[in-house]
Design an enzyme around this catalytic site. Structure first.
Site, short mmCIF file in Angstrom:
data_model
loop_
_atom_site.label_atom_id
_atom_site.label_comp_id
_atom_site.label_asym_id
_atom_site.label_seq_id
_atom_site.Cartn_x
_atom_site.Cartn_y
_atom_site.Cartn_z
N ASP A 500 0.85 -1.18 0.00
CA ASP A 500 0.00 0.00 0.00
C ASP A 500 0.89 1.23 0.00
O ASP A 500 2.10 1.15 0.23
CB ASP A 500 -0.89 -0.04 1.24
CG ASP A 500 -1.80 1.18 1.35
OD1 ASP A 500 -2.36 1.59 0.32
OD2 ASP A 500 -1.94 1.72 2.46
N LYS A 501 0.31 2.39 -0.26
CA LYS A 501 1.08 3.64 -0.28
C LYS A 501 0.88 4.44 1.00
O LYS A 501 1.80 4.62 1.80
CB LYS A 501 0.70 4.49 -1.50
CG LYS A 501 1.47 5.82 -1.57
CD LYS A 501 0.95 6.70 -2.67
CE LYS A 501 -0.40 7.32 -2.31
NZ LYS A 501 -0.31 8.29 -1.20
N SER A 706 -11.55 14.53 -9.99
CA SER A 706 -10.49 13.73 -10.61
C SER A 706 -10.51 13.87 -12.13
O SER A 706 -9.47 13.70 -12.78
CB SER A 706 -10.64 12.26 -10.22
OG SER A 706 -11.91 11.77 -10.58
N THR A 862 3.15 18.39 -7.40
CA THR A 862 3.22 19.73 -7.96
C THR A 862 1.84 20.25 -8.33
O THR A 862 0.95 19.49 -8.73
CB THR A 862 4.11 19.75 -9.23
OG1 THR A 862 3.57 18.84 -10.20
CG2 THR A 862 5.53 19.34 -8.88
N VAL A 993 8.49 0.61 -15.57
CA VAL A 993 7.42 0.61 -14.58
C VAL A 993 6.10 0.72 -15.32
O VAL A 993 5.92 1.61 -16.16
CB VAL A 993 7.57 1.79 -13.59
CG1 VAL A 993 6.42 1.79 -12.60
CG2 VAL A 993 8.90 1.73 -12.87
N ASP A 997 -4.73 1.82 -13.82
CA ASP A 997 -5.73 2.35 -12.89
C ASP A 997 -6.83 1.32 -12.65
O ASP A 997 -6.88 0.27 -13.29
CB ASP A 997 -6.34 3.65 -13.43
CG ASP A 997 -7.03 3.46 -14.76
OD1 ASP A 997 -8.18 3.00 -14.77
OD2 ASP A 997 -6.42 3.77 -15.81
N ASP A 1054 -1.47 -0.88 6.10
CA ASP A 1054 -1.74 -0.45 7.47
C ASP A 1054 -3.20 -0.15 7.73
O ASP A 1054 -3.56 0.15 8.87
CB ASP A 1054 -0.92 0.80 7.80
CG ASP A 1054 -1.42 2.02 7.05
OD1 ASP A 1054 -1.83 1.88 5.88
OD2 ASP A 1054 -1.41 3.12 7.63
#
Length: 1373
Positions: A500-501, A706, A862, A993, A997, A1054
């Site tokens: 996870d991020k 989004s 950014t 990489v 989505d 987490d």
């Protein structure tokens, strides 16, 4: 895929895709994968259909629920007299209880027994133990197998039951949490569960007891809400447990309370009925979501309003889609749509809003978060068990062959001897009894002690791992926790890390890092006395105006007044990937990754220097542009300032980015003191240093989405002018600039230039020497050098360390200057800032876009700021269009976006900001080490694509030279995208990489061809980033990799949204982070920080794999060794099945005399030091390749055990039989000699010659075992009361053969022969290892660290210089 072509637009290309896959996927792995798919299609799927049809549907009557006819109908009523009925079931809706445990009271024993029988060894022992209980079959007792098996199974089942009981307790904690619900005053007891009513009755009967009275008062206090004015004569708000909530209940949430069920909004205390919701537990997103109460329900702010409102909700059936919701609400005669904007899912938390009232529409396991959970996951098995089962099958075949052979020997002996011997008349034994007797005699070749001792070893390993201080987090006082000890060895065989991020890689903290304005870049120095912005929004950000914040002079020491590119040579201890600065040394504000470009980033200084420049020339063009940019930061947001009791200002916002921006505006001289829907007031400092308050009128706000990737706010300034301020992603702002054509061209030029530089760097990296190896899966190579370039010296056997390689390309770091004077000297050589301000737009565009690329490369988030000055007529004309869009009942959101598109044109570029989503300490270094250890990193997050890619850059998942390829179904021909990328990567070895989505992933999962293509991409790509992924999609990816790839998967997270993938993976790691302890509670292992993962895997993972593999291998060896002697004796007793060993000694063999020699190394063995394993992650590949427990290793050890067993038999037999030198020629003297030799040699070999880490524990274990054996002989000699044939035990050792020197001579002679042969074998193996030819059956593909034999590394560790370098390298990380 349907035959009519519905679904994907690529249906017509499916045959082509299939043919292409057949032609291109020729690799062994994919052939095995296709074989697995065929087996699953032909066997597994039909069996599953039969089970579902006949067992679940017919026998258990668990039929799938049909869809409702017109959706779920829920009337709005203050209280319900009777529970609402679910038309699909025909009875009440399910309760709000949840269950994450695997078993219930009713199915625990049947499921556990079935599960234990699926383990091959258990099934074997049950099959052998039951015939042994039949009298006359066994020569070793009737219950020596079945009783230990039963005891072992009971212990294992009890352990599993205890683990599941702990899950039940955790479920109970959540189910018993309290929520505020509207209930009738006089009928409250009717709505409670039966258990609650019984409890209340018992308490009432015992209320006379003093301690019961006190508990009752506490319970009543906890149940009733504090005095609430919103109360009438019939109903009141009361506190009930979550499991008592039912569909149709009215709930009230207060700030920072979680939603106990899926609810539809009725009222929110925010302005215009807006509530801010945190959904981190569902999708991992850190931004707060704004939820809007339907205007038709504006009277539902109290009980009276709820009763007056006549409404009915019609909702979709339960499903797992977190990003879509369909429903409607009918109020009176009007019907209004219900979307995600009007509902709050279970697990969400109310933030920045005082209170919320909602209607429970879905409960329990039908909530979205539970629909995405991995319900009742299966128990996990260690990967080594698969290889152990293969060995067991081989040994079963050996036992059968040996038993059949001995039985045939009996038949031959019967024909030649027994039937001709008068004293053996009528002693013939039927053949079937003979063979069964031999099967029972040799069944311990597959030792039951292996599985009993294994549990002891696992407990010891768990204690060792949990006691490691290297994984203790001082900041949170959290230690590493093992929730299971079953799969500890899996930690040493992981090939895929799915992470996870948010909260796992990051700290949930936002820090403002820098700005680009008027063609110049400035680093932002954050006040050290103020905390960073927590991403969860729970901790308020204190903003206190200090007069000394602005204008501090040059005497102040700061982090980075500018950027100095310093060339630094990297030693060969570093990997080929660029080494990031250590967090312990302090991270620069902006550091540049290693590149070959020689230009220096033109950073002017810090924002403190910027303010000083403005004060010196307040009327300059540059100062005006800077003020416009800072004003845009201070105004273009939705943050709300709040004053605390001590008069300070706290900020609340839907996004932590906005809080970071507002804080930065404060630091730059503009403080937001108040804000409403109509205006915002700033505390400013004018050009002369005078403080003043200015109020700006808010005319309209066009929200961020989004799809839009930007937000805009229209402001009327104090001078009456109207400004549109816009901020968003660069690709959303650049096309809308006034000179968009020039801006797009400059942006493309910058991107092209950066791409050329990356290609140049990539080529230079490809030309450097590298070590490639394949481990665990085909088509996966590690690109880059090994950690240590250490090779044997051909002139001598000792190992040397060559000097550092000074020819490697150097790395560049951005370092702050040492003092202020260096900044001043550099500043004098630069152009004036006014020169930048008056530069042409093209130059400003180029500079700004270069800064954006620099920021993004560092993993910073950014935002580009722009503005447009509107005339009064332009605004009035547009306002009509916008008003129509906001009041539209059809396609409202689309019309609002279209209206925004009209006004967000012709913008003037103001500048850009850079915000850091702060990584946890040591994340980049850990990712680098895991990659070097041949683990593929896959990041799964619910965040948007841009955020995920930025974090990937910062975390070193994406390298500066990485080729980032985006897979998007919107582009069309998804199969072509996948196919092209797979073909390209198989040809080119560039670091790549893949980014995909959630919507594209859904298309992939729905199409078998696309799914096969996607999972064929994973082995050849270096990393994968999955963004906007739901919890169920995360679990689906883990499951897909498990079923298609050979390597083990590890999932780490987490939050509650990570639970599904954690429970699905082979190894689940939970981080006890800020999202809560849900993941840590259900995971197999729990750690406090991501950086501890490298020690958990590289050190303890390898150690536990080595320990367990050696334990299994050595256990099989000693059993083969012992029973080879027993089998050899059968030739000389007529194959009658008589035992050479005394029965009691044989019974105690695996318990007393050969247990410590396998258990002690199984707990404490360390083949290499922790420093070596951390410094050289490539050594981890040994476990991925299963280099310690494989068929060649097993065959070598089994052959060794057989050969040594034959020696132990024939040397004493020759001395006893042919030379006849013994004073006691009885069977017990011979058997005790062989047994003593077996005991002594087993302990000498395993504890003294095979164990590398010889600690005091090993010495104590050896002393206890050897001393205990001779004490046991003395005990037997004394304990036997009479001499029974064939074992003359009484006084045999103490007064018989134990005093015969020839007996001891035979013992020493045989041990000397065994030791000599063992030393010769080890010397030959060491020589072959130094020559690079051992093992003989393994082909060496290179000369890297992972290819070097273990003996070489162990010898290198004895060199002090090598040890020092390894310690330095491990400590630096």
């Amino acid at each position: 895929m349907s035959k009519d072509g519905s679904g994907s637009g690529n249906v017509s290309k499916a045959p082509e895709a299939s043919d292409h896959m057949v032609e291109t996927m020729k690799m062994p792995y994919e052939e095995r994968a296709s074989g697995v798919k065929r087996i699953r299609r032909r066997i597994h799927e039909p069996v599953e259909r039969l089970y579902r049809t006949y067992i679940l549907e017919i026998l258990l009557r668990q039929k799938p629920l049909p869809p409702s006819k017109s959706g779920r109908h829920i009337p709005l009523e203050a209280t319900h007299r009777t529970p609402l009925v679910d038309e699909r079931r025909g009875h009440a809706y399910i309760s709000n209880s949840i269950r994450s445990s695997r078993y219930t009271v009713w199915d625990f024993l049947p499921k556990q027994f079935a599960f234990q029988c699926t383990r091959l060894a258990n099934f074997y022992f049950i099959c052998m133990g039951i015939p042994q209980t039949i009298p006359g079959f066994s020569t070793t007792g009737n219950f020596t197998t079945i009783l230990p098996v039963a005891f072992f199974l009971i212990l294992t089942i009890c352990k599993e039951g205890y683990d599941d009981f702990r899950r039940h307790r955790l479920d109970k904690v959540e189910n018993n949490d309290l929520a505020t619900v509207l209930r009738p005053k006089d009928r409250e007891s009717n709505t409670r569960s039966f258990g609650a009513q019984v409890s209340a009755m018992i308490v009432g009967m015992l209320q006379g007891l003093p301690f019961i009275k006190r508990r009752r008062r506490d319970a009543v206090h906890a149940k009733r809400v504090e005095k609430d004015e919103d109360e009438d004569e019939d109903s009141h708000w009361t506190r009930i447990k979550w499991h008592d909530i039912r569909v149709g209940d009215i709930l009230k949430l207060k700030r920072d309370e979680p939603a106990p069920a899926d609810i539809a909004l009725l009222h929110a205390s925010g302005e215009e009925g807006v509530a801010y919701i945190e959904t981190m537990a569902l999708d991992g997103e850190t931004n707060l979501k704004s939820k809007q109460v339907p205007h038709a329900l504006n009277r539902c702010y109290n009980i009276a309003g709820i009763k007056e409102t006549k409404a009915e909700f019609v909702l979709e059936d339960p499903n797992h889609d977190l990003y879509d919701f369909t429903g409607s609400v009918t109020v009176g005669e009007a019907t209004y749509p219900l979307t995600l904007n009007e509902v709050v899912f279970r697990g969400s938390v109310l933030r920045n809003t005082r209170s919320l009232i909602g209607l429970a529409v879905k409960t329990g396991e039908e909530c979205k978060i539970r629909m995405n959970a991995n319900h009742h996951p299966k128990a996990k098995k260690p990967r080594l068990e698969r290889y152990t089962n293969q060995v067991v099958l081989t040994l079963i075949a050996y036992v059968v062959i040996l038993s059949v052979g001995c039985s045939m020997g009996y038949l031959i002996w019967h024909d030649h001897t027994e039937k001709h011997s008068w004293y053996l008349n009528h002693a013939y034994v039927p053949y079937k009894q003979v063979i069964i007797g031999y099967l029972i005699m040799f069944n311990n070749v597959i030792p039951l002690a292996l599985y009993i001792s294994m549990e002891i070893v696992k407990v010891g390993q768990m204690i060792m791992v949990m006691g490691d201080a290297g994984m203790y987090d001082e900041d949170t006082n959290t230690t590493m926790t093992c929730n299971t000890n079953t799969i500890l060895e899996n930690l040493g065989q992981v090939s895929y890390v799915l992470t996870d991020k948010t909260g796992t890689l990051t700290e949930n903290i936002m820090q403002f890092r820098g700005i680009s304005v008027a063609g110049t870049a400035w680093l932002h120095k954050q006040n050290s006395d103020e905390p960073s912005v927590p991403m969860d929004g729970r901790k308020s950000v204190t903003i206190h105006r200090k007069s000394e914040d602005v204008g501090k002079g040059g005497a102040e020491r700061y982090d980075a007044a500018g950027i100095v590119i310093q060339e630094m040579e990297l030693s060969t201890l570093n990997s080929s990937s660029q080494r990031l600065p250590s967090e312990n040394q302090g991270r620069p504000s902006l550091h540049r990754r290693s590149t070959d470009r020689q230009r220096q980033a033109y950073i002017q200084g810090t924002t403190t220097d910027l303010l000083a420049q403005i004060r010196q020339k307040p009327r300059s063009v540059f100062a005006r542009k800077v003020r416009d940019f800072i004003l845009a930061i201070a105004l273009c947001h939705t943050a709300i300032p709040e004053r605390t009791e001590d008069g300070e200002i706290d900020f609340q916002a839907s996004s932590p980015d906005e809080i970071a921006l507002v804080r930065a505006a404060r630091d730059l001289g503009l403080l937001v003191t108040s804000r409403s829907t109509q205006s915002v007031t700033l505390h400013e400092t004018d050009d002369y240093g005078k403080d003043e308050h200015r109020t700006y009128q808010i005319l309209d706000v066009i929200e961020f989405s989004s799809k839009r990737k930007r937000m805009s706010i229209i402001i009327r300034y104090p001078d009456g002018s109207i400004h549109l301020l816009c901020k968003g992603a660069d690709n959303a702002i650049i096309p809308r600039l006034k000179q968009s054509a020039l801006a797009v061209r400059k942006s493309q030029e910058v991107r092209r230039s950066m791409q050329i530089e990356r290609e140049s760097l990539r080529k230079s990296e490809q030309n450097t020497p590298r070590t490639s190896f394949v481990a665990g899966r085909p088509s996966l190579s590690i690109r880059g050098r090994s950690s240590l370039d250490i090779r044997p010296d051909p002139k001598r056997h000792s190992l040397g360390v060559p000097p550092f390689d000074q020819s490697r390309p150097s790395s560049t770091y951005l370092r702050p200057p040492l003092d202020r004077h260096s900044t001043d000297r550099r500043s004098r050589s630069r152009p004036s800032l006014d020169d930048f301000a008056v530069a042409d737009d093209g130059q400003i565009f180029s500079s700004c876009f270069k800064h954006l690329d620099d920021f993004a490369t560092e993993g910073l988030r950014t935002l580009v700021f722009a503005q447009r000055v509107l005339t009064e007529d332009e605004y009035v004309s547009w306002k009509k269009l916008y008003q129509e869009a906001t009041t539209s009942l059809v396609n409202r959101q689309e019309r609002i976006e279209a209206a925004g598109e009209v006004v967000e044109q012709g913008l003037d570029l103001l500048g850009a900001s850079a915000i850091e989503d702060k990584l946890q300490k040591g994340v980049p270094e850990t990712i680098d080490k895991l990659r070097r250890a041949n683990m593929k990193i896959i990041m799964l997050t619910g965040d948007k694509r841009e955020t995920a890619v930025n974090i990937a850059h910062a975390a070193n998942i994406c390298q500066p030279t990485s080729e980032v390829r985006v897979l998007d179904s919107v582009k069309g021909d998804l199969a072509g995208q996948l196919r092209g990328l797979v073909d390209e990567l198989r040809i080119d070895s560039m670091h790549s990489v893949a980014v995909i989505d959630g919507q594209t992933l859904a298309d992939v999962e729905a199409d078998a061809v696309l799914s096969d293509l996607f999972y064929s991409l994973i082995p050849v790509v270096d990393s994968v980033i999955c963004c906007r992924a739901s919890p169920s999609q995360k679990a689906a990816i883990v499951k897909g990799i498990k079923t298609r790839m050979r390597g083990l998967t590890l999932a780490i997270g987490d939050g509650a949204n990570d639970v599904a993938m954690i429970t699905t993976s082979h190894v689940g790691i939970g981080i006890s982070g800020k999202e809560g302890l849900q993941a840590a509670r259900v995971a197999d292992f729990s750690i406090a920080q991501f950086r501890f993962l490298q020690r958990l895997l590289l050190v303890h993972g390898r150690w536990n794999y080595i320990r367990t593999a050696k334990f299994i291998l050595w256990t099989y060896w000693k059993e083969m060794f012992f029973y080879t002697v027993q089998a050899s004796y059968q030739r000389y007793n007529g194959y009658t099945g008589s035992s050479l060993y005394e029965n009691w000694s044989l019974t105690a063999l695996n318990t007393l005399f050969t247990s410590l020699c396998t258990i002690m190394p199984g707990m404490f063995e360390q083949d290499l030091s922790a420093e070596t394993l951390l410094a050289v992650p490539e050594l981890y590949v040994h476990g991925q390749r299963n280099g310690e427990l494989n068929l060649p290793q097993v065959l070598v050890w089994m052959a060794l055990g057989t050969a040594q067993g034959l020696l132990v038999w024939y040397i004493p037999w020759q001395l006893f039989n042919h030379h006849n030198i013994m004073g006691d020629n009885g069977t017990f003297a011979l058997g005790d000699l062989c047994f003593s030799l077996a005991i002594m040699w087993t302990n000498i070999k395993l504890l003294l010659m095979e164990t590398h880490y010889k600690s005091t524990v090993i010495a104590v274990g050896f002393t206890i075992t050897v001393g205990g054996w001779w004490a046991w002989n003395s005990f037997l000699s004394y304990a036997y009361t009479d001499n029974l044939s064939p074992f003359d035990v009484k006084d045999g050792f103490l007064h018989g053969f134990g005093r015969d020197p020839n007996w001891w001579f035979a013992l020493v002679l045989t041990l000397a022969v065994l030791v000599t042969l063992e030393l010769a074998w080890k010397s030959a193996r060491r020589y072959l290892a130094l020559a690079g030819r051992w093992p003989l059956w393994v082909k060496r593909s290179g000369k890297g660290a992972e290819e070097m034999d273990l003996a070489i590394w162990q010898e290198m560790e004895r060199d002090p210089e090598v040890r020092r370098r390894l310690r330095e390298e491990a400590g630096a990380d």
